[in-house]
Enzyme design. Structure first.
Site, PDB file in Angstrom:
ATOM      1  N   GLU A 161       0.833  -1.214   0.000  1.00  0.00           N
ATOM      2  CA  GLU A 161       0.000   0.000   0.000  1.00  0.00           C
ATOM      3  C   GLU A 161       0.865   1.261   0.000  1.00  0.00           C
ATOM      4  OE1 GLU A 161      -3.362   0.079  -0.011  1.00  0.00           O
ATOM      5  OE2 GLU A 161      -4.079  -1.824   0.811  1.00  0.00           O
ATOM      6  N   HIS A 184       0.263   7.413  -6.269  1.00  0.00           N
ATOM      7  CA  HIS A 184      -0.967   8.215  -6.265  1.00  0.00           C
ATOM      8  C   HIS A 184      -0.716   9.646  -5.790  1.00  0.00           C
ATOM      9  CE1 HIS A 184      -4.157   4.955  -6.922  1.00  0.00           C
ATOM     10  NE2 HIS A 184      -2.985   4.438  -7.208  1.00  0.00           N
ATOM     11  N   GLY A 200       2.695  17.308  -7.599  1.00  0.00           N
ATOM     12  CA  GLY A 200       3.521  16.109  -7.737  1.00  0.00           C
ATOM     13  C   GLY A 200       3.711  15.397  -6.410  1.00  0.00           C
ATOM     14  N   ASP A 216      -7.763  -4.909  -3.436  1.00  0.00           N
ATOM     15  CA  ASP A 216      -8.790  -5.079  -2.403  1.00  0.00           C
ATOM     16  C   ASP A 216     -10.163  -4.651  -2.892  1.00  0.00           C
ATOM     17  OD1 ASP A 216      -6.843  -5.858  -0.511  1.00  0.00           O
ATOM     18  OD2 ASP A 216      -6.351  -3.771  -0.119  1.00  0.00           O
ATOM     19  N   THR A 264       3.484 -14.403  -6.810  1.00  0.00           N
ATOM     20  CA  THR A 264       4.533 -14.158  -5.813  1.00  0.00           C
ATOM     21  C   THR A 264       4.471 -12.713  -5.304  1.00  0.00           C
ATOM     22  OG1 THR A 264       6.026 -13.624  -7.651  1.00  0.00           O
ATOM     23  CG2 THR A 264       6.142 -15.880  -6.768  1.00  0.00           C
ATOM     24  N   ASP A 324       9.880 -10.059  -8.295  1.00  0.00           N
ATOM     25  CA  ASP A 324      10.433 -10.863  -9.389  1.00  0.00           C
ATOM     26  C   ASP A 324       9.748 -10.495 -10.702  1.00  0.00           C
ATOM     27  OD1 ASP A 324       7.912 -11.884  -9.040  1.00  0.00           O
ATOM     28  OD2 ASP A 324       8.568 -13.834  -8.290  1.00  0.00           O
TER      29      ASP A 324
HETATM   30  C1  HEM Z   1      -1.679   2.364 -15.560  1.00  0.00           C
HETATM   31  C2  HEM Z   1      -1.312   2.657 -14.342  1.00  0.00           C
HETATM   32  C3  HEM Z   1      -1.866   1.998 -13.121  1.00  0.00           C
HETATM   33  C4  HEM Z   1      -3.137   1.551 -12.873  1.00  0.00           C
HETATM   34  C5  HEM Z   1      -4.355   1.664 -13.767  1.00  0.00           C
HETATM   35  C6  HEM Z   1      -3.115   0.935 -11.563  1.00  0.00           C
HETATM   36  C7  HEM Z   1      -4.209   0.388 -10.935  1.00  0.00           C
HETATM   37  C8  HEM Z   1      -4.179  -0.297  -9.738  1.00  0.00           C
HETATM   38  C9  HEM Z   1      -5.318  -0.887  -9.098  1.00  0.00           C
HETATM   39  C10 HEM Z   1      -6.753  -0.836  -9.612  1.00  0.00           C
HETATM   40  C11 HEM Z   1      -4.888  -1.480  -7.960  1.00  0.00           C
HETATM   41  C12 HEM Z   1      -5.739  -2.249  -6.943  1.00  0.00           C
HETATM   42  C13 HEM Z   1      -6.184  -1.340  -5.806  1.00  0.00           C
HETATM   43  C14 HEM Z   1      -7.128  -2.091  -4.895  1.00  0.00           C
HETATM   44  O1  HEM Z   1      -8.202  -2.494  -5.365  1.00  0.00           O
HETATM   45  O2  HEM Z   1      -6.787  -2.325  -3.716  1.00  0.00           O
HETATM   46  C15 HEM Z   1      -3.470  -1.262  -7.871  1.00  0.00           C
HETATM   47  C16 HEM Z   1      -2.680  -1.713  -6.853  1.00  0.00           C
HETATM   48  C17 HEM Z   1      -1.348  -1.382  -6.716  1.00  0.00           C
HETATM   49  N1  HEM Z   1      -0.628  -0.523  -7.522  1.00  0.00           N
HETATM   50 FE1  HEM Z   1      -1.196   0.163  -9.321  1.00  0.00          FE
HETATM   51  N2  HEM Z   1      -1.841   0.995 -11.060  1.00  0.00           N
HETATM   52  C18 HEM Z   1      -1.059   1.643 -11.959  1.00  0.00           C
HETATM   53  C19 HEM Z   1       0.276   1.978 -11.799  1.00  0.00           C
HETATM   54  C20 HEM Z   1       0.984   1.785 -10.658  1.00  0.00           C
HETATM   55  C21 HEM Z   1       2.285   2.372 -10.377  1.00  0.00           C
HETATM   56  C22 HEM Z   1       3.041   3.271 -11.333  1.00  0.00           C
HETATM   57  C23 HEM Z   1       2.649   1.950  -9.137  1.00  0.00           C
HETATM   58  C24 HEM Z   1       3.887   2.252  -8.343  1.00  0.00           C
HETATM   59  C25 HEM Z   1       4.994   2.696  -8.827  1.00  0.00           C
HETATM   60  C26 HEM Z   1       1.598   1.084  -8.648  1.00  0.00           C
HETATM   61  C27 HEM Z   1       1.633   0.391  -7.473  1.00  0.00           C
HETATM   62  C28 HEM Z   1       0.614  -0.419  -7.009  1.00  0.00           C
HETATM   63  C29 HEM Z   1       0.752  -1.294  -5.870  1.00  0.00           C
HETATM   64  C30 HEM Z   1       2.020  -1.538  -5.073  1.00  0.00           C
HETATM   65  C31 HEM Z   1      -0.508  -1.880  -5.670  1.00  0.00           C
HETATM   66  C32 HEM Z   1      -0.901  -2.887  -4.598  1.00  0.00           C
HETATM   67  C33 HEM Z   1      -1.485  -2.271  -3.374  1.00  0.00           C
HETATM   68  C34 HEM Z   1      -1.853  -3.362  -2.372  1.00  0.00           C
HETATM   69  O3  HEM Z   1      -1.429  -4.506  -2.530  1.00  0.00           O
HETATM   70  O4  HEM Z   1      -2.572  -3.053  -1.420  1.00  0.00           O
HETATM   71  N3  HEM Z   1       0.604   1.039  -9.582  1.00  0.00           N
HETATM   72  N4  HEM Z   1      -3.064  -0.540  -8.964  1.00  0.00           N
HETATM   73 CA   LIG Z   2       5.977 -11.076  -7.646  1.00  0.00          CA
HETATM   74 MN   LIG Z   3      -4.151  -3.873  -0.223  1.00  0.00          MN
END
Ligand code: HEM
Ligand SMILES: [Ca+2]
Ligand SMILES: [Mn+2]
Length: 343
Positions: A46, A53, A72, A187, A201, A206
């Site tokens: 998160e 974000h 930013g 979530d 994983t 990875d």
């Molecule tokens: C096209 C761009 C992106 C889209 C549309 C996107 C969309 C999403 C969505 C829908 C989730 C699930 C949130 C939830 O339901 O809990 C998610 C999780 C996540 N995103 Fe992205 N994301 C994008 C780019 C990125 C970038 C650039 C990063 C970081 C550099 C990132 C890091 C993460 C991480 C670490 C999670 C997991 C959070 C968790 O496990 O609780 N995302 N993303």
């Molecule tokens: Ca992985």
């Molecule tokens: Mn989560």
């Protein structure tokens, strides 16, 4: 040349710039109390999402038009959480915002610095992650970011690439940043199955995410019909429509495939793109390089593979110029991916 090092008041650490000493108590506190003793778990996932974000609330087009497109990586997502956490794309981000807030109150650090510091420290807990840079010195946010700066999983590739271009990122850098989805779960995409990961994983940084998103989708892990979700190849794994399309679009497919079983390449591309993202809206010349405070990282565990029960024939080849790399398949029958606890 010999670099002169400064002893910190804690009597334990030395640094090249004394300003960085202030980060060690914060490091110790978050490793123990935010990341449950340096785990690569839900709070790290998160916190990494939060770095994005917050930072993506920025716009060169707005700057050119002399309007405010967001500051930013300025911490506005926490400082102005009353506004920003209500944006649709920030669904669920309020949880980590409220978990991080007491650490910011307790330590003398701006929200912008804290968010990027916590992200870099947190990622270092994930085996296979690169050691991210950390530059120190973001001023307090002055205003909330406008809505619609954070991409949605149901956005098409055109709109995703143009949103990132408006913050200075190329398609190659977009793909590099999406390496983050190797330590990630959803979530709220399908709220009936919180903690459902994007690869098998989610505690290891990875290249499985790039492999598994290229497999033919065959099932919905929970309910069907959720906005921004498409079929995944494995029970217990969820696939975003945006990740699926980026893996298959002619502009990004070869970049995507290019990280398959290329751990070092993925690490360096992710590190470079994160360094750029973490200082969006700032001039690094006004900041102090405290990268040496970020813990050293652990080697990746496991080797690149196709999940058990699946073969090369299940790959949807999308890169037109290079065949998908040959990979060993895990032995045994198809397995189910377990959810990430604490989601
Ligand atoms: C096209 C761009 C992106 C889209 C549309 C996107 C969309 C999403 C969505 C829908 C989730 C699930 C949130 C939830 O339901 O809990 C998610 C999780 C996540 N995103 Fe992205 N994301 C994008 C780019 C990125 C970038 C650039 C990063 C970081 C550099 C990132 C890091 C993460 C991480 C670490 C999670 C997991 C959070 C968790 O496990 O609780 N995302 N993303
Ligand atoms: Ca992985
Ligand atoms: Mn989560």
């Amino acid at each position: 040349a010999v670099t002169r090092r400064v002893a910190c008041p804690d009597g334990k650490n030395t640094v090249t710039n004394a300003a960085c000493c202030a980060l060690f108590p914060i490091l110790d506190d978050i490793q123990e109390n935010l990341f449950d003793n340096a785990e690569c778990g839900e709070e790290v996932h998160e916190s990494l999402r939060l770095t994005f974000h917050d930072a993506i609330g920025f716009s060169f087009a707005a700057n050119r038009a002399k309007t405010f497109g967001g500051g930013g990586a300025d911490g506005s997502i926490i400082t102005f959480s009353d506004i920003e956490t209500n944006f649709h794309a920030n669904n669920g981000i309020d949880e980590i915002v409220e978990e991080q807030r007491p650490f910011i109150t307790k330590h003398n650090i701006t929200a912008g610095d804290f968010i990027q510091f916590a992200g870099a420290v947190g990622v270092s807990n994930c085996p296979g992650a690169p050691q991210l840079d950390f530059f120190f010195g973001r001023p307090a946010a002055v205003a909330p970011a406008p809505d619609k700066t954070v991409p949605e999983p149901f956005d098409d590739v055109d709109s995703i690439l143009s949103r990132f271009a408006d913050t200075g990122f190329s398609p190659a850098e977009v793909v590099a940043l999406l390496s983050s989805h190797t330590v990630a779960a959803a979530d709220h995409v399908d709220p009936s199955i919180p903690g459902t990961p994007f690869d098998s994983t989610p505690f290891v940084f990875d290249t499985q995410f790039f492999i598994e998103t290229q497999l033919r989708g065959t099932l919905f892990p929970g309910t069907g019909g959720n906005q921004g979700e498409v079929e995944s190849p494995l029970r217990g794994e969820i696939r975003l429509q945006s990740d699926s399309e980026l893996a298959r679009d002619s502009r990004t497919a070869c970049l995507w495939q290019g990280f398959v079983n290329e751990q070092a390449k993925m690490q360096s591309a992710f590190k470079a793109a994160m360094a750029k993202m973490a200082v969006l809206g700032h001039n690094v010349d006004d900041m102090v390089d405290c990268s040496e405070v970020i813990p050293s990282t652990k080697p990746v565990t496991g080797t690149a593979h196709l999940p058990a029960g699946l073969t090369h024939n299940d790959i949807e080849q999308a890169c037109a110029t290079t065949p998908f790399p040959a990979l060993p398949a895990d032995p045994g029958p198809v397995t189910t991916v377990a959810p990430v606890p604490g989601s």
